[in-house]
Design a protein around this motif. Structure first.
Motif, PDB file in Angstrom:
ATOM      1  N   ALA A 127     -58.882 -38.116  -2.475  1.00 29.18           N
ATOM      2  CA  ALA A 127     -58.447 -39.448  -2.046  1.00 29.18           C
ATOM      3  C   ALA A 127     -59.455 -40.510  -2.459  1.00 29.18           C
ATOM      4  O   ALA A 127     -59.120 -41.702  -2.512  1.00 29.18           O
ATOM      5  CB  ALA A 127     -58.240 -39.481  -0.533  1.00 29.18           C
ATOM      6  N   HIS A 128     -60.684 -40.082  -2.769  1.00 26.64           N
ATOM      7  CA  HIS A 128     -61.720 -41.023  -3.196  1.00 26.64           C
ATOM      8  C   HIS A 128     -61.705 -41.265  -4.706  1.00 26.64           C
ATOM      9  O   HIS A 128     -62.570 -41.981  -5.213  1.00 26.64           O
ATOM     10  CB  HIS A 128     -63.107 -40.499  -2.806  1.00 26.64           C
ATOM     11  N   VAL A 129     -60.762 -40.651  -5.403  1.00 29.09           N
ATOM     12  CA  VAL A 129     -60.699 -40.751  -6.867  1.00 29.09           C
ATOM     13  C   VAL A 129     -59.408 -41.460  -7.266  1.00 29.09           C
ATOM     14  O   VAL A 129     -58.318 -41.077  -6.837  1.00 29.09           O
ATOM     15  CB  VAL A 129     -60.747 -39.354  -7.520  1.00 29.09           C
ATOM     16  N   ALA A 130     -59.528 -42.493  -8.069  1.00 26.57           N
ATOM     17  CA  ALA A 130     -58.356 -43.234  -8.540  1.00 26.57           C
ATOM     18  C   ALA A 130     -58.308 -43.188 -10.066  1.00 26.57           C
ATOM     19  O   ALA A 130     -59.277 -43.566 -10.733  1.00 26.57           O
ATOM     20  CB  ALA A 130     -58.414 -44.685  -8.067  1.00 26.57           C
ATOM     21  N   LEU A 131     -57.191 -42.713 -10.599  1.00 25.90           N
ATOM     22  CA  LEU A 131     -56.997 -42.652 -12.044  1.00 25.90           C
ATOM     23  C   LEU A 131     -55.981 -43.706 -12.466  1.00 25.90           C
ATOM     24  O   LEU A 131     -54.981 -43.918 -11.776  1.00 25.90           O
ATOM     25  CB  LEU A 131     -56.496 -41.269 -12.472  1.00 25.90           C
ATOM     26  N   ASN A 132     -56.223 -44.327 -13.584  1.00 20.38           N
ATOM     27  CA  ASN A 132     -55.298 -45.325 -14.129  1.00 20.38           C
ATOM     28  C   ASN A 132     -54.832 -44.868 -15.506  1.00 20.38           C
ATOM     29  O   ASN A 132     -55.556 -44.999 -16.492  1.00 20.38           O
ATOM     30  CB  ASN A 132     -55.988 -46.685 -14.235  1.00 20.38           C
ATOM     31  N   PRO A 133     -53.630 -44.292 -15.601  1.00 19.51           N
ATOM     32  CA  PRO A 133     -53.141 -43.794 -16.893  1.00 19.51           C
ATOM     33  C   PRO A 133     -53.009 -44.888 -17.949  1.00 19.51           C
ATOM     34  O   PRO A 133     -53.184 -44.618 -19.139  1.00 19.51           O
ATOM     35  CB  PRO A 133     -51.770 -43.199 -16.545  1.00 19.51           C
ATOM     36  N   ALA A 134     -52.722 -46.102 -17.527  1.00 18.28           N
ATOM     37  CA  ALA A 134     -52.536 -47.184 -18.497  1.00 18.28           C
ATOM     38  C   ALA A 134     -53.816 -47.472 -19.269  1.00 18.28           C
ATOM     39  O   ALA A 134     -53.786 -47.752 -20.476  1.00 18.28           O
ATOM     40  CB  ALA A 134     -52.051 -48.451 -17.791  1.00 18.28           C
ATOM     41  N   THR A 135     -54.948 -47.396 -18.578  1.00 13.50           N
ATOM     42  CA  THR A 135     -56.235 -47.666 -19.229  1.00 13.50           C
ATOM     43  C   THR A 135     -57.065 -46.404 -19.442  1.00 13.50           C
ATOM     44  O   THR A 135     -58.163 -46.473 -19.990  1.00 13.50           O
ATOM     45  CB  THR A 135     -57.053 -48.651 -18.391  1.00 13.50           C
ATOM     46  N   GLN A 136     -56.531 -45.258 -19.000  1.00 14.92           N
ATOM     47  CA  GLN A 136     -57.247 -43.980 -19.059  1.00 14.92           C
ATOM     48  C   GLN A 136     -58.655 -44.141 -18.475  1.00 14.92           C
ATOM     49  O   GLN A 136     -59.664 -43.800 -19.094  1.00 14.92           O
ATOM     50  CB  GLN A 136     -57.304 -43.445 -20.494  1.00 14.92           C
ATOM     51  N   SER A 137     -58.677 -44.661 -17.260  1.00 18.02           N
ATOM     52  CA  SER A 137     -59.952 -44.909 -16.590  1.00 18.02           C
ATOM     53  C   SER A 137     -59.963 -44.232 -15.227  1.00 18.02           C
ATOM     54  O   SER A 137     -58.920 -43.887 -14.659  1.00 18.02           O
ATOM     55  CB  SER A 137     -60.194 -46.410 -16.422  1.00 18.02           C
ATOM     56  N   ILE A 138     -61.156 -44.051 -14.703  1.00 13.20           N
ATOM     57  CA  ILE A 138     -61.354 -43.449 -13.388  1.00 13.20           C
ATOM     58  C   ILE A 138     -62.232 -44.358 -12.556  1.00 13.20           C
ATOM     59  O   ILE A 138     -63.174 -44.971 -13.060  1.00 13.20           O
ATOM     60  CB  ILE A 138     -61.994 -42.044 -13.505  1.00 13.20           C
ATOM     61  N   GLU A 139     -61.921 -44.441 -11.266  1.00 14.18           N
ATOM     62  CA  GLU A 139     -62.741 -45.194 -10.327  1.00 14.18           C
ATOM     63  C   GLU A 139     -63.021 -44.322  -9.119  1.00 14.18           C
ATOM     64  O   GLU A 139     -62.123 -43.624  -8.615  1.00 14.18           O
ATOM     65  CB  GLU A 139     -62.024 -46.476  -9.900  1.00 14.18           C
ATOM     66  N   LEU A 140     -64.249 -44.312  -8.658  1.00 12.88           N
ATOM     67  CA  LEU A 140     -64.645 -43.604  -7.440  1.00 12.88           C
ATOM     68  C   LEU A 140     -64.690 -44.627  -6.320  1.00 12.88           C
ATOM     69  O   LEU A 140     -65.438 -45.606  -6.400  1.00 12.88           O
ATOM     70  CB  LEU A 140     -65.990 -42.917  -7.635  1.00 12.88           C
ATOM     71  N   LEU A 141     -63.896 -44.405  -5.282  1.00 14.90           N
ATOM     72  CA  LEU A 141     -63.633 -45.448  -4.304  1.00 14.90           C
ATOM     73  C   LEU A 141     -64.665 -45.555  -3.194  1.00 14.90           C
ATOM     74  O   LEU A 141     -64.518 -46.398  -2.303  1.00 14.90           O
ATOM     75  CB  LEU A 141     -62.238 -45.226  -3.708  1.00 14.90           C
ATOM     76  N   LYS A 142     -65.691 -44.725  -3.237  1.00 21.45           N
ATOM     77  CA  LYS A 142     -66.749 -44.803  -2.223  1.00 21.45           C
ATOM     78  C   LYS A 142     -68.074 -44.444  -2.875  1.00 21.45           C
ATOM     79  O   LYS A 142     -68.162 -43.435  -3.590  1.00 21.45           O
ATOM     80  CB  LYS A 142     -66.441 -43.847  -1.067  1.00 21.45           C
ATOM     81  N   PRO A 143     -69.115 -45.227  -2.651  1.00 22.58           N
ATOM     82  CA  PRO A 143     -70.433 -44.875  -3.198  1.00 22.58           C
ATOM     83  C   PRO A 143     -70.868 -43.496  -2.704  1.00 22.58           C
ATOM     84  O   PRO A 143     -70.702 -43.161  -1.527  1.00 22.58           O
ATOM     85  CB  PRO A 143     -71.353 -45.971  -2.649  1.00 22.58           C
ATOM     86  N   GLY A 144     -71.399 -42.700  -3.620  1.00 19.76           N
ATOM     87  CA  GLY A 144     -71.841 -41.355  -3.264  1.00 19.76           C
ATOM     88  C   GLY A 144     -70.863 -40.272  -3.643  1.00 19.76           C
ATOM     89  O   GLY A 144     -71.223 -39.085  -3.672  1.00 19.76           O
TER      90      GLY A 144
END
Length: 250
Positions: A127-144
């Motif tokens: 749940a802390h990982v967000a993937l964006n297929p349009a940009t092929q990018s990943i975001e971690l939603l919480k530090p650590g």
């Protein structure tokens, strides 16, 4: 006349990767070397135990915003998300904080406090990982929060190595990574059933074989706790770490 096998081995991902193929197919030797190079390149991309890699860059930067990835790495991230859903969370590439707090990250096992475990668990979960297929990018939603591919890296490397060999026309061979991840293509021409036979030894009694698998165009992975564990007041704590399937000798 028994079929003669050739075998090549190279160290990668803290284990020995090896391929077995038929002497009659020795013309693929140069392709095998390229496949080993592919495995090493994947380790360079996925490792979390060196100064830099694509995964380390994600762990360092993705809590501050989306980080672009290669198409191959993004496909692997999507697969990890899919496996997490299919296993109802049992397979999770965000487990590094737990490995670290139990001491397994540096192979220095220790008993953490309940508070340490709770803090680590707060950083674990897809749940802390967000993937964006349009940009092929990943975001971690919480530090650590961190990702690692320790649970699938060897199998992924074997898939990529096999893809290279398949594209070159190789058809009959057996790969393994650390004896725990095995990939079989085509037939073992020296086997009556034309299959590659894999022995599964007991994790605590190496001379005892639990089972034998016959693979053809299939892969196999196992795990166990015989190499990463520690004892605390007579109780064994272990991290699942996979050293067990062994290629059956000729």
């Amino acid at each position: 006349t028994p079929t003669i096998h050739l075998e090549a081995t190279r160290r990668a991902m803290a284990c020995d990767f090896a391929i077995r193929y038929h002497d009659a197919d020795r013309q693929i030797a140069s392709d095998v070397l390229e496949a080993f190079d592919e495995i090493e390149a994947i380790e360079d991309q996925l490792t979390i135990y060196r100064a830099a890699s694509d995964v380390i860059r994600i762990n360092q930067l993705a809590a501050d915003g989306p980080v672009m990835t290669s198409s191959e790495l993004f496909a692997l991230l999507e697969l990890a998300v899919k496996l997490n859903a299919e296993t109802e969370g049992a397979f999770d590439i965000t487990g590094t904080p737990l490995s670290r707090v139990w001491g397994f990250f540096k192979r220095e096992g220790r008993l953490p406090s309940e508070a340490e475990i709770a803090d680590a668990l707060d950083l674990v979960g897809m749940a802390h990982v967000a993937l964006n297929p349009a940009t092929q990018s990943i975001e971690l939603l919480k530090p650590g929060v961190e990702i690692n591919f320790n649970a699938m890296g060897k199998g992924y490397a074997l898939d990529r190595a096999a893809r290279l060999l398949d594209e070159r026309g190789a058809c009959d061979y057996l790969w393994h990574g650390g004896r725990s991840s095995v990939l079989a293509r085509g037939a073992n021409r020296g086997d009556d059933a034309d299959c590659w036979s894999i022995g599964l030894r007991h994790p605590l009694e190496p001379n005892y074989r639990l089972a034998e698998f016959h693979l053809r165009n299939r892969a196999l992975g196992t795990s166990g706790g015989a190499t990463q564990f520690f004892e605390h007041e007579g109780v064994i704590g272990e991290e699942i770490d996979p050293p067990f399937p062994v290629v059956k000798p000729d």
